[in-house]
Each structure stands twice: as structure tokens, then as C-alpha cells.
Design a protein around this motif. Structure first.
Motif, mmCIF file in Angstrom:
data_model
loop_
_atom_site.group_PDB
_atom_site.id
_atom_site.type_symbol
_atom_site.label_atom_id
_atom_site.label_comp_id
_atom_site.label_asym_id
_atom_site.label_seq_id
_atom_site.Cartn_x
_atom_site.Cartn_y
_atom_site.Cartn_z
ATOM 1 N N GLU A 75 65.985 9.465 23.858
ATOM 2 C CA GLU A 75 65.137 10.644 23.606
ATOM 3 C C GLU A 75 65.712 11.492 22.479
ATOM 4 O O GLU A 75 64.984 12.007 21.637
ATOM 5 N N GLU A 77 64.299 13.246 19.080
ATOM 6 C CA GLU A 77 64.288 14.695 18.864
ATOM 7 C C GLU A 77 65.176 15.114 17.701
ATOM 8 O O GLU A 77 64.790 15.911 16.866
ATOM 9 N N THR A 111 77.706 25.864 25.917
ATOM 10 C CA THR A 111 76.866 27.034 25.654
ATOM 11 C C THR A 111 77.596 28.360 25.860
ATOM 12 O O THR A 111 77.370 29.315 25.128
ATOM 13 N N GLU A 112 78.497 28.396 26.852
ATOM 14 C CA GLU A 112 79.135 29.691 27.131
ATOM 15 C C GLU A 112 79.985 30.203 25.963
ATOM 16 O O GLU A 112 80.331 31.369 25.915
ATOM 17 N N PHE A 113 80.300 29.318 25.018
ATOM 18 C CA PHE A 113 81.093 29.768 23.872
ATOM 19 C C PHE A 113 80.236 30.079 22.654
ATOM 20 O O PHE A 113 80.747 30.310 21.572
ATOM 21 N N GLN A 114 78.903 30.066 22.833
ATOM 22 C CA GLN A 114 78.068 30.210 21.642
ATOM 23 C C GLN A 114 78.304 31.526 20.914
ATOM 24 O O GLN A 114 78.304 31.564 19.688
ATOM 25 N N GLY A 120 70.772 27.653 12.033
ATOM 26 C CA GLY A 120 70.002 27.293 13.200
ATOM 27 C C GLY A 120 70.910 27.016 14.370
ATOM 28 O O GLY A 120 72.070 26.625 14.199
ATOM 29 N N THR A 121 70.396 27.270 15.564
ATOM 30 C CA THR A 121 71.165 27.036 16.763
ATOM 31 C C THR A 121 70.329 26.143 17.661
ATOM 32 O O THR A 121 69.141 26.380 17.813
ATOM 33 N N THR A 122 70.936 25.113 18.211
ATOM 34 C CA THR A 122 70.185 24.213 19.077
ATOM 35 C C THR A 122 70.890 24.126 20.410
ATOM 36 O O THR A 122 72.067 23.783 20.469
ATOM 37 N N GLU A 123 70.176 24.473 21.464
ATOM 38 C CA GLU A 123 70.763 24.396 22.795
ATOM 39 C C GLU A 123 70.212 23.195 23.500
ATOM 40 O O GLU A 123 69.020 22.900 23.433
ATOM 41 N N GLU A 124 71.082 22.494 24.195
ATOM 42 C CA GLU A 124 70.629 21.339 24.940
ATOM 43 C C GLU A 124 71.622 20.995 26.022
ATOM 44 O O GLU A 124 72.803 20.821 25.749
ATOM 45 N N SER A 125 71.138 20.908 27.220
ATOM 46 C CA SER A 125 71.932 20.472 28.374
ATOM 47 C C SER A 125 73.347 21.048 28.382
ATOM 48 O O SER A 125 74.310 20.300 28.453
ATOM 49 N N GLY A 126 73.441 22.337 28.319
ATOM 50 C CA GLY A 126 74.751 22.963 28.454
ATOM 51 C C GLY A 126 75.580 22.984 27.179
ATOM 52 O O GLY A 126 76.642 23.579 27.139
ATOM 53 N N ARG A 153 74.691 23.588 19.514
ATOM 54 C CA ARG A 153 75.158 23.227 18.173
ATOM 55 C C ARG A 153 74.741 24.334 17.229
ATOM 56 O O ARG A 153 73.576 24.732 17.215
#
Lengths: 698, 235
Positions: A153, A157, A613-616, A632-638, A641
Motif C-alpha cells: 500500500e 501512497e 510521532t511524539e518527537f515531531q 511537508g509533514t507526513t504522519e503514518e502509523s505512529g 516524516r
């Protein structure tokens, strides 16, 4: 053992590309093992201290990373496979790009747990540039959290490519035993010593529903691109051959990315991946390559015909130094290359004799008598530079030059003693020849030797190699960034160069505009009509502007991205000359350049940082503090990037900082992106220094 | 033209006049259209206008990668700069990028809590407080709940931002009220201040106002979308 290649249809030139630590080297090692090129498996950071076979350099063994692309040959199912090991680190861009140039197809290795990571995205983008068809191998299916379907997947994406699962796993994590082939609808288990016994079984009953659904999806996608398969589906007479043919066609046209899976480390799925390489990746006759015809006044391109009947055309894509002389890896695009042949280097026009022709394994070689179009071999003891083209001497052509980026960072190096000095010079000569993005120069003020390259790590590796391979101990200066200048607003110029000092005078007048060019270094547009400037002086004017751009008037750095449009001017029948018009152009630049409100440009790197994610917030803060612009910021499954543009001058030592703010849980990659405007405080400081320096010089 | 002039002459000024002063901080606007009729182009146009005016914009998407959205901005910026002969393009571009955050959520698991936490991170760690929040792909109007819309509205109010959402209207077979709004959107009207429809005509896309706060007289919007350049233009 190696038979002569007679049929290019039975050749595959493939690369293996991946994110660091997704197991690329292990996979390569297994491939060589199953194809009987090596007889023992070593791990990348093996306890036996030998290291995997493909990492041929000392340093690579120590760091567990692969730096130089080595080509190795193996055979599988009556096919010749040339395996080109591509580096997994973006700092070595030229290495990756050079290998991509000679590949016909690639295996993109992805981690079943981490999925498509930033590095894979960069490599994928590079492969797009060279239109390389690829298949994906989802590795590490034995790890906790492995999920090959999710990785498929992500290919859609994140890479925007149609992923098609060709297999489903038999068991995952600790239970991973093998795969189900959705084309044949058979299961494969890998048993015995080092997984060498491949056992075909019926699809295990619990997996049957999933296998059937996935197979239907596979057929749906393939039939969209293949009428024969579509008809067969409607008439219910689908055969294995039809599916394979459709998948092959769609893969080569880069319409789909077939997805395979397994665990190289646990010896699962590698043999069927090799089958897939032969089934789905193109042979040399199925790939279009272009060469540049250099016989005419204008460079034109022509399509290469991969036939032994044609005149020789071979590209030297990689040099390696061995104790016995220089080893030159070449890809033969046309014709035949024989031991004893005289061949011509189309750049230097040197004629050289092919003394030894060899086929390579990563650490051993085999002498061969001849090879032909489509193959990759190596020449021994031939002096040439990387990127040179060899022909039979009659064909005046060159393989398309590969895109060589300008270095963005430089470092002063000082040898510790005289002995080190000699070794350093030798090492630098070698490195600059191997790698066109690595350059050397002399600092005009200090007299120091400067080395320049694509990033901090790039230079680090060469300094290390200098120490290890040449025992050249050097002291390092602070890294320096390559700044540039550019004009910001369009400016009209009208300048007359006139000199009358006895004898014949000098006269030239130029009128036109200088403005910012969006892309490219320099563009010269001639709009002079009615012969106000004779045609023979137009070139002189262009030359004058080009010369001026080597040093800008703002801070003394080279000027980039400028379009000069020459609109009018005047000449004198006696006093106008090439020199006079060059001087007029230089004068126009000097007088009008500053009116274009020039700005200082600095190299901007595209940085991709990835972490939990907690360090974003911390990651973002660190990048912004370094004058980064978050793209850009991309969040995915915890995981998150963050892509950012950050000035190179702020990136020194970033690795340490990002690790400390994220407790070592984030990683990052970077590559040169573009030149961007430097903030005014930096440019003002640079201007001050430049003016003082110029004052002193006068 | 310089930046000031472009802002003054922008079709967005006309659009704001039609809306009696614009969407307004703390309000939600929804742009609706059929598939492929330019909702993203409209939203990027709104965002770019804010960015040129030195306002901060967050662009959220649950559908496209950050790279792809950024490319969209690059395209539109390039066309705008070309068509207006924008002066000092490098500096303006830099300012646009500094004022913009693109944040994408690609794991089909987006909700208001995640949006809130992303906005909080930005505000806390890098002092980024958006004047405009653009959200693509959320909410999923068929499944959306009143709580979700309420939370979005509260977020717009808390950040004092203009929040723009989008909704695709199906080609056929969907029930609509007499203004052409499907009930799956109309049911949340309490939280939505402005509804806009993009309607494709022969060679342009018309903007039609369906709801404008509490005004009963809806203005005719003399702005359209040029499908070639993706720019908002005067009609």
C-alpha cells in the motif's frame, strides 16, 4: 564455468537498491550463494570478521555500509545476471546515478516493518529519472510487526506506483516459512541447509481465501494493461504464461511494480525472487538507450541497437584500483569486445589495446576472451576516466553524459608531513578520477588544498580512505559552503567601451537586459536586428558576459541563473574588434549588475527526518532553528516524516543533534536540492569581507 | 508587478467583497464540486493569497503526499508569478514557503484529535499559528458526526483561523436540497458559515455562493477559475 554470452535475451543487468539496513547486502549475499558464486554465507556485520562478499572495501566492512558499486556476475536458470550493487546512502549520489545508468532493471528492497522510508523515496525518484523498471522485494518478513501488504500500500501512497502483490506470505514474524505464488497458485517452503531446498506445496488451506482474493486483484490490474489476458479472463481460459507475459509487459513499461517477499536473513524467498528477476525484468534488447553522435557540428542523439553486428559502443561506468592496476567496469551497448582489440576512447581519442577482459565476482575474477552487446565486463590495465565511452575508432559517438551535480561543500586539508603530502596527492588524483562530484582545488588566499563534494559524509569517506588506503594523515579545516550570486530584478544596460590610445582604438556599444533565469546557469539571447552589431562580435559579447559571471560584484562568488538579452548596440568599422566587444560586455556587467539588486545564494539541502510521532515537535524545532523551511509533514502509523529545505551551512553536525533530541530514535537523509537566497545578515557580512578584501587588493 | 500590487488586484478581493468581508476568523467554509472540478486549485488559490499577504497557512491532507501538494503550490505560484510579472520572485517564494505548513496523514486514521495535536506541536515548538487552515479529504461527509464538526469549529475559533473544507458532490443519483446542497453536508449547516459551489462551464469554472453567513441576499461572485493555469481570475 561461465559460458560465453551469445543471446542477449538471456542477460539481466540489475541493481539492488534500498534504504540503509533494509538488508540489501544480505540479500545480495544470498543471491550469490544460491547461484553458486560463493560457497559460504557471511553476514554483513558477521561474527566471523569476514563480512559480506560484495562490500569490497575495508571501510565498508567496518561501517556495514556499501559505498562503491561493484558489479558481479552469476547465472540462474540458464540466464546471465550481472548484479550491480548500488550504494544505500544519498551522499554518494554520483555512485547511485552511475549504476542506474547501466542497469536495465532493479529490485527495490523494502523492510517489511519500516516500509517505504525516506531513502527508498529518494532512490525511487532517481530510478524514475533513468526510467528503470523495477520489482519490489519486501524483506525481513520474519521480524516482529512485519506486514508486506501494508508495504505494498505504501508503494502506492508514497511512491505513487501501482503495486501488485505477486505473492502472499506463508506465516509472518517468527512463523515465516515461505510464500504463495499467486500466478501458479502454489506454495514454496525453503528448507534444509541455508534454505537451499525449495519445496513446492499446495496452497495451505487457511491461506486459500486470501490467495484467491489477491490473485483476482492481480488479474484485474494486469488485464487493464493487456487485451489478450482480458479476453482470456472473459472466456475463462487464463494460463500461467498469459499472466506472466502481461506482468512482464506492464513491469517493463513501468505501469506496475510487482511485489515479492521473504526474509533474506532467514533464507526465505530468494530463489523465487531470482525467478522473478528473469521473468519480469527486461533483457538488454528491451531497453531503449541513446548515444550522442559527435561527428556533426551539432550534437544529436541516436538510439543504440544492442546487437553484436553493430560497431562497438561501451561505457566505462566504474573504476577500481587493485594492486595489479586499474580495473574499469564497462557496459557494452553495441558490438563485440574482444581480448586483443584496439579500442578508442571517444573523449581523449586515445587508442588502447584490450589486454585482459574479465568477468567479476566481488572479490575474484575470471578471464574471458570476448563479450558482446548487453553485457557488463571489466577491462584490466586501461587508463581512462569514469564516464568515458569506448568505440572501434570509426564510430564518433559517446554515451549520453550522465548528469553531474556541482559540489556544494569544500574542506581544506593539510598533510601532516612530507610523506603524507605525496600520498595525499596520489590519493586525490585517484579519487577525482573515480568520482566526478569529488574535486580538488587550491585556496587562493591560504594556499591550502581544498576538496569539494556533495556533503559532509561524502568528504568524510574520502578522508578516511586517504588514511587507510594511502596512509595519508591529514588535518581538516572547517567545511565551507559554495555560495553563489544572482540578480534579483531585471536591469537594462547601455554601455559603450571606447578607447583611443594611439594606434588603432577600441570601440563597442552594447544595449540590452540582464535578468534572473529560473532554471539553468546562463542564457544568452541575441535580438540584434539590422546589423547594428556585426554577427562575428555577438560571440565576443557572450564570452565577455560569461567571463564576468565567474566573479560577481556583490560578494565575489560566481554568478548563476542569468539571462542576458542583447537588443541593440553600435560598432566602428575600424576600431571594433573581438576584444573591444568582450570589454564592452564586461563593462556593462560591472556597471549595471548591482542595479539588479543581486542576492547571495546558498546551497539548500532537502532533508528528510523520520521518527516516532511524539518527537515531531522537537524534530521540527531543530530543523527550524537551523533556518529550515518545512516543506511537508507526513504522519503514518505512529511515525512522522518531516521534509524540509535547510541551508547546508546549518547542517554540519546535525546527525549528533537529531539523535540527542530524539533519544536516538530519528534518522535523516539529505541531498542537494537547489540554491536559495541567503538571509541578509549573512550576505551583509560576506559583502563587508569582500569589500575589505578588494580594498586591500587594489 | 510587486507583491503589494498583486494582492490589491487579486480576484480574491472581489471574492471577499461578495462575501461581505470574507470568511472571517473562527468560521468554516466549504467548497463543493463534482470530481475534478478544481477544489484543490481553489483552496491553493485561497492559501496563496494569504501567504502573499504574509499570513500563515496550514494545509492538511489525508489523500495526497506532502510532495504532491507542494508541487501543486509550485505550479500555481509559477503561473501567478509569470502572469503578473512578479518582482523579486526569489524573496516572495521564500516568504511563501516560510509561512506554509503542509501536513499529511496517510494512514486512513485521521481525526480531529490528531489535527489538534499537530497544530499544538507547531504552535508550541515553532510558534506557528495559522490564519488559515485548509483541510482536504476530511471530514468524510457521509460518515461525519456532529461532534466532529463541532470540534472543527472549536478549533477554528481557538486558533482564530479561517477554516476551509471541501466536499465532492456525486455526479448523479444524489439527493440535494433546492440550493443543490446534499443533505450529508447541509445537516451540519449550524457549524458552516460559507458554502461555495464550483461549476464547470465551457472553458472556465464558475464560483457560485450558496451560503454566506446569515445573509439572505447572495451576491453574484464575479470570479472564476481558469482551468489551464489553475488561477483565480476576474470574470
Amino acid at each position: 564455468m561461465v559460458s560465453r554470452i551469445t543471446n542477449p535475451k538471456r542477460v539481466r543487468n540489475i541493481g539492488i537498491s534500498a534504504h540503509i539496513d533494509s538488508g540489501k547486502t544480505t540479500l545480495t549475499e544470498r543471491i550469490l550463494f544460491y547461484t553458486k558464486r560463493i560457497h559460504k554465507i557471511h553476514e554483513v556485520r558477521g561474527k566471523d570478521g569476514v563480512g559480506a562478499t560484495m562490500d569490497s572495501m575495508e571501510l565498508e566492512k567496518e561501517r556495514g555500509i556499501t559505498i562503491a558499486s561493484a558489479a558481479t556476475h552469476c547465472t540462474w536458470d540458464d540466464h546471465h545476471i550481472n548484479l550491480i550493487d548500488t550504494p544505500g546512502h544519498v551522499d554518494f549520489t554520483i555512485e547511485v546515478e552511475r549504476s542506474l545508468r547501466v542497469l536495465d532493471g532493479a529490485v527495490l528492497v523494502l523492510c517489511a516493518v519500516a516500509g517505504v522510508q525516506s531513502q527508498s523515496i529518494t532512490v525511487d525518484r532517481q530510478m524514475n529519472r533513468y526510467r528503470v523498471p523495477r520489482i519490489a522485494f519486501v524483506n525481513k518478513c520474519d521480524r516482529a510487526g512485519a506486514n508486506p501488504a501494508r508495504v505494498a500500500e505504501q508503494i502506492e501512497e508514497k511512491l505513487g506506483r501501482k503495486a501488485v502483490m505477486m505473492q502472499i506470505p506463508i506465516g509472518l514474524e517468527a512463523d515465516h516459512k515461505g510464500v504463495v505464488d499467486l500466478v501458479r497458485m502454489k506454495g514454496y517452503l525453503f528448507e534444509g541447509d541455508a534454505g537451499s531446498d525449495v519445496r513446492e506445496i499446495d496452497v495451505p488451506t487457511p491461506l486459500l481465501p486470501e490467495a484467491e482474493t489477491r490473485r483476482e486483484q492481480l488479474l484485474d490490474v494486469l488485464s487493464m494493461h493487456d487485451d489478450a489476458l482480458m479476453e482470456a479472463m472473459l472466456e475463462d481460459r487464463v494460463t500461467e504464461e498469459l499472466i506472466i507475459a502481461a506482468a512482464r509487459k506492464a513491469t517493463i513499461a513501468r505501469l506496475i511494480t510487482p511485489v515479492f517477499m521473504g526474509s533474506a536473513y532467514k533464507n526465505k524467498g530468494v530463489q523465487v525472487l531470482l525467478d522473478a528477476v528473469i521473468r519480469y525484468l527486461p533483457d538488454p534488447t528491451e531497453v531503449e538507450n541513446e548515444a550522442i553522435d559527435m561527428s556533426g557540428p551539432e550534437e544529436t542523439t541516436f538510439a543504440v541497437v544492442p546487437s553484436p553486428e553493430r560497431q562497438l559502443l561501451a561505457l566505462a561506468f566504474k573504476l577500481q584500483v587493485t594492486p595489479f592496476g586499474q580495473l574499469t567496469y564497462v557496459r557494452i551497448y553495441q558490438g563485440v569486445l574482444k581480448k586483443g582489440d584496439m579500442i578508442t576512447n571517444s573523449r581523449s581519442r586515445d587508442r588502447v589495446k584490450v589486454g585482459r577482459l574479465v568477468r567479476l565476482h566481488a572479490d575474484s575474477m575470471e578471464d574471458i576472451e570476448e563479450s558482446q552487446a548487453g553485457d557488463i565486463v571489466a577491462l584490466y590495465g586501461i587508463d581512462c576516466a569514469s564516464g568515458d565511452t569506448f568505440t572501434d575508432g570509426k564510430l564518433d559517438a559517446s554515451m549520453t553524459s550522465i548528469h553531474v551535480p556541482e559540489p556544494v561543500v569544500s574542506l581544506a586539508i593539510k598533510p601532516k608531513d612530507n610523506k603524507a603530502m605525496d600520498s595525499m596527492v596520489k590519493a586525490l588524483q585517484r579519487f577525482t578520477r573515480e568520482d566526478p562530484t569529488f574535486r580538488t582545488s587550491t585556496d587562493e588566499e591560504t594556499g591550502d588544498t581544498l576538496i569539494s563534494g556533495m556533503g559532509e559524509l561524502h568528504l568524510d569517506v574520502y578522508v578516511e580512505r586517504m588514511r587507510r588506503e594511502y596512509s595519508a594523515d591529514v588535518e581538516l579545516g572547517r567545511p565551507k559552503v559554495a555560495y553563489r550570486e544572482a540578480i534579483a530584478v531585471p536591469v537594462e544596460f547601455d554601455y559603450t567601451h571606447k578607447k583611443q590610445t594611439g594606434g588603432s582604438g577600441q570601440y563597442g556599444r552594447v544595449i540590452g537586459t540582464m535578468e534572473l533565469l529560473d532554471e539553468g546557469q546562463f542564457e544568452f539571447v541575441n535580438k540584434v536586428v539590422g546589423g547594428t552589431i556585426p554577427v562575428e562580435f555577438i560571440g565576443s559579447i557572450e564570452k565577455g558576459f560569461r567571463a564576468s559571471m565567474e566573479r560577481g560584484e556583490l560578494v565575489g562568488y560566481p554568478v548563476v541563473g542569468m539571462r542576458v538579452t542583447l537588443k541593440d548596440g553600435a560598432f566602428h568599422a575600424v576600431d571594433s574588434s573581438d576584444n573591444a566587444f568582450q570589454a564592452a560586455a564586461r563593462g556593462a556587467f560591472r556597471e549595471f549588475y548591482m542595479k539588479g539588486k543581486p542576492v547571495v545564494l546558498e546551497p539548500i539541502m532537502k532533508v528528510s527526518a523520520e521518527g516516532p510521532t511524539e518527537f515531531q515537535g522537537d524534530m521540527m524545532g531543530t530543523l527550524i532553528k537551523r533556518r529550515g523551511i518545512i516543506l511537508g509533514t507526513t504522519e503514518e502509523s505512529g511515525f512522522v516524516r518531516i521534509d524540509a529545505d535547510v541551508p547546508l551551512s546549518e547542517m554540519f553536525g546535525f546527525a549528533t543533534v537529531i539523535r540527542s533530541v530524539t533519544q536516538g530514535k530519528a534518522e535523516f537523509t539529505m541531498e542537494f536540492s537547489r540554491y536559495g537566497v541567503a538571509p541578509s545578515d549573512i550576505s551583509e557580512e560576506m559583502r563587508k569581507t569582500w569589500l575589505e578584501k578588494r580594498e586591500k587588493g587594489n | 508587478m510587486d507583491r503589494e500590487m498583486i494582492i490589491r488586484r487579486s480576484p480574491m478581493r472581489l471574492f471577499e467583497r461578495s462575501l461581505h468581508g470574507g470568511l472571517g476568523r473562527g468560521h468554516i467554509g466549504v467548497v463543493t464540486s463534482r470530481a475534478g472540478t478544481g477544489r484543490t486549485a481553489f483552496l491553493v488559490g485561497v492559501a496563496l493569497d494569504g501567504l502573499l499577504r504574509d499570513r500563515k497557512v496550514v494545509h492538511i491532507s489525508t489523500q495526497y503526499s506532502a510532495d504532491r501538494i507542494r508541487e501543486y503550490y509550485e505550479e500555481v505560484f509559477h503561473d501567478l508569478a509569470e502572469s503578473t510579472h512578479l518582482e523579486d520572485r526569489l524573496r516572495v517564494h521564500l516568504q511563501v514557503e516560510r509561512n506554509r505548513m503542509i501536513h499529511t496523514f496517510l494512514d486512513h486514521n485521521f481525526n480531529v484529535e490528531r489535527l489538534t495535536s499537530a497544530l499544538d506541536y507547531m504552535s508550541k515548538h515553532v510558534h506557528f499559528e495559522p490564519s488559515t487552515i485548509i483541510i482536504e479529504g476530511y471530514p468524510e461527509w457521509d460518515k461525519a458526526t456532529e461532534d466532529e464538526l463541532k470540534a472543527l469549529k472549536a478549533l477554528a475559533e481557538r486558533f482564530q483561523s479561517e477554516m476551509w473544507l471541501e466536499a465532492m458532490v456525486h455526479r448523479e443519483g444524489e439527493e440535494r436540497d433546492d440550493r443543490g446542497v446534499p443533505p450529508r453536508i447541509a445537516r451540519f449547516e449550524e457549524y458552516i458559515s460559507v458554502i461555495l459551489r464550483l461549476k464547470s462551464a465551457e472553458d472556465h469554472v464558475r464560483l457560485q455562493l450558496i451560503k454566506d453567513h446569515n445573509n439572505t441576499e447572495l451576491a453574484d461572485v464575479h470570479v472564476e477559475l481558469d482551468p489551464r493555469t489553475l488561477l483565480l481570475v476576474w470574470r
